[in-house]
Design an enzyme around this catalytic site. Structure first.
Site, short mmCIF file in Angstrom:
data_model
loop_
_atom_site.label_atom_id
_atom_site.label_comp_id
_atom_site.label_asym_id
_atom_site.label_seq_id
_atom_site.Cartn_x
_atom_site.Cartn_y
_atom_site.Cartn_z
N LYS A 89 -1.86 7.44 -8.90
CA LYS A 89 -0.68 6.73 -8.38
C LYS A 89 -0.94 5.26 -8.06
O LYS A 89 -0.04 4.43 -8.11
CB LYS A 89 -0.12 7.45 -7.16
CG LYS A 89 0.56 8.75 -7.53
CD LYS A 89 1.50 9.22 -6.44
CE LYS A 89 2.35 10.39 -6.91
NZ LYS A 89 1.55 11.65 -7.00
N GLU A 111 9.61 5.82 -1.60
CA GLU A 111 9.91 7.18 -1.17
C GLU A 111 8.61 7.96 -1.33
O GLU A 111 7.77 7.60 -2.12
CB GLU A 111 11.00 7.79 -2.05
CG GLU A 111 10.49 8.41 -3.37
CD GLU A 111 9.88 7.41 -4.35
OE1 GLU A 111 10.22 6.21 -4.27
OE2 GLU A 111 9.05 7.84 -5.19
N SER A 377 -5.61 14.40 -12.56
CA SER A 377 -4.78 13.34 -11.96
C SER A 377 -5.23 12.94 -10.57
O SER A 377 -5.00 11.81 -10.14
CB SER A 377 -3.32 13.78 -11.94
OG SER A 377 -3.19 15.04 -11.30
C1 PLP Z 1 1.97 12.81 -7.50
C2 PLP Z 1 0.94 13.52 -8.23
C3 PLP Z 1 1.20 14.17 -9.45
C4 PLP Z 1 2.56 14.29 -10.05
O1 PLP Z 1 3.17 13.09 -10.38
P1 PLP Z 1 3.37 12.61 -11.89
O2 PLP Z 1 4.29 11.46 -11.73
O3 PLP Z 1 3.98 13.74 -12.64
O4 PLP Z 1 2.05 12.22 -12.41
C5 PLP Z 1 0.14 14.77 -10.12
N1 PLP Z 1 -1.11 14.75 -9.62
C6 PLP Z 1 -1.40 14.15 -8.45
C7 PLP Z 1 -2.82 14.16 -7.97
C8 PLP Z 1 -0.39 13.51 -7.72
O5 PLP Z 1 -0.71 12.92 -6.56
#
Ligand code: PLP
Length: 392
Positions: A89, A111, A377
């Site tokens: 993010k 948000e 992610s």
């Molecule tokens: C917020 C988040 C997501 C989901 O958000 P996307 O916009 O779909 O990438 C996935 N993995 C983590 C670690 C997150 O913090």
């Protein structure tokens, strides 16, 4: 046909800009300027430098040998969990705050659901000394105290939202309302590849650094720049958009998305928007939405706070419709198991969201020589209470 956004912000039938009159000027201003700013060499220089020195990019592309053995394919992990603040993010938050500065904005709105995007935004707001207000549903404020405390320590004002179900959808509505009242000096940093034009494209471009790096790193490691499979989890769809971006029109690469089935797509306790959603408008764009027949939003459920959004970015609705992506619905239990497996095989505790992508590995049939790149992610520190509750 080439997959790209059109001048009205649509991917096929999905996208667009369904926004209140009072925000037209803001969206127009951003729409007319974002591509020029993104292509500006000073902007690129500063963005790249900060991604390198502050975020810690490039993130490693790690060949996971024990996991590869278990799955019987060549698995590489794109380590977004190693970014500053622990997930992908920050790539987006950093890019958007640099854009806000270029546009002369002084006040930042965001948000947040689980608080991950709120923390990323509060982080870059502290870094650039800008006022930051984060809207967060009251239910989430109670559930995510650690992230609330982090945002406050970083100097952001966290506003608990008491309307609706008091979760992410309501926080987003409230952030929009604030923006309507402060159209001149305020920039809204959205947290995923959702919302009205131009946000889905802006966020995808900022996150596209992920696939840009994969291309280069795979070339170094495997002597070819494309994998056979790319796998990512989807909440709103930003890490998936970034992972796929430079491969969208490369038919050699199969694109796999893992969405959150929660307790199962037939149980009503699910966040599998692509499986269970119907066409509708949410937060300014036409996409798939979890809703009743008369258009009331159905509150989504998943063990993973980052995946329980009742919509999906318009890019992903389109990719699924045209058959470019294969979308797998992963249950809470499957995700938990996959998180545990990665931890024991590779010594990496993944975020619960990322664990959904990992679980997808067991639902696909690979050849032993297939090259698979899976985006981790985020890291699992924030999910320790859930892991402990289910495994001890
Ligand atoms: C917020 C988040 C997501 C989901 O958000 P996307 O916009 O779909 O990438 C996935 N993995 C983590 C670690 C997150 O913090």
């Amino acid at each position: 046909m080439k997959i790209q956004i059109d001048e009205n912000g649509y991917y096929g039938r999905y996208g667009g800009a369904f926004i209140p009159e009072i925000l037209h000027r803001n969206f127009e201003e951003l729409s007319s300027r974002y591509l020029d700013i993104l292509e500006d060499s000073d902007f690129q220089k500063e963005f790249r430098q900060m991604l390198h020195d502050y975020v810690g990019r490039p993130t490693p592309l790690y060949y996971a040998s024990r996991l590869s053995e278990a799955v019987n394919a060549r698995i590489y992990l794109k380590r977004e969990d190693l970014n500053h603040t622990g997930a992908h993010k920050i790539n987006n938050a950093l890019g958007q705050i640099l854009m806000a500065r270029k546009m002369g904005k002084k006040r930042i709105l965001a948000e947040t659901g689980a608080g991950q995007h709120g923390v990323a935004t509060a982080t870059v707001a502290a870094l650039f000394n800008m006022e930051c207000i984060v809207y967060m549903g009251e239910t989430d404020v109670e559930r995510q105290q650690l992230n609330v405390q982090k945002m406050k320590m970083l100097g952001a004002k966290v506003v608990p939202v008491k309307s609706g179900n008091r979760t992410l959808k309501d926080a987003t509505n409230e952030a929009f309302r604030d923006w309507c009242n402060h159209p001149d000096d305020t920039f809204y940093i959205i947290g995923s590849a959702v919302g009205a034009k131009p946000y889905p494209d802006l966020v995808a471009r900022l996150q596209s650094v992920i696939s840009e790096e994969i291309k280069k790193q795979l070339m170094e490691k495997e002597g070819r720049d494309c994998p056979d499979y790319l796998i990512a989890c989807v909440g709103g769809g930003s890490n998936a958009a970034g992972t796929f971006y430079h491969y969208l029109n490369d038919e050699r690469v199969r694109l796999i998305e893992a969405e959150a089935a929660g307790q199962g797509i037939d149980t009503g306790k699910t966040a599998a928007t692509i499986h269970c959603g119907t066409e509708g408008i949410l937060h300014g764009s036409r996409s798939l939405v979890m809703q009743t027949d008369d258009g009331q939003i159905i509150e989504p459920y998943s063990i993973s706070a980052g995946l329980d959004y009742p919509g999906i970015g318009p890019l992903h609705a389109h990719l699924s419709e045209i058959g470019r992506t294969q979308v797998l619905a992963i249950t809470d239990d499957e995700a938990l198991k996959a998180a545990y497996e990665l931890t024991r095989l590779e010594g990496i505790i993944p975020a619960m969201e990322s664990a959904h992508a990992l679980a997808a590995l067991h639902k696909l049939k690979f050849l032993p020589e297939d090259i698979v790149v899976l985006t981790v992610s985020g890291r699992g520190d924030k999910d320790m209470p859930s892991f402990i509750a289910h495994f001890s």
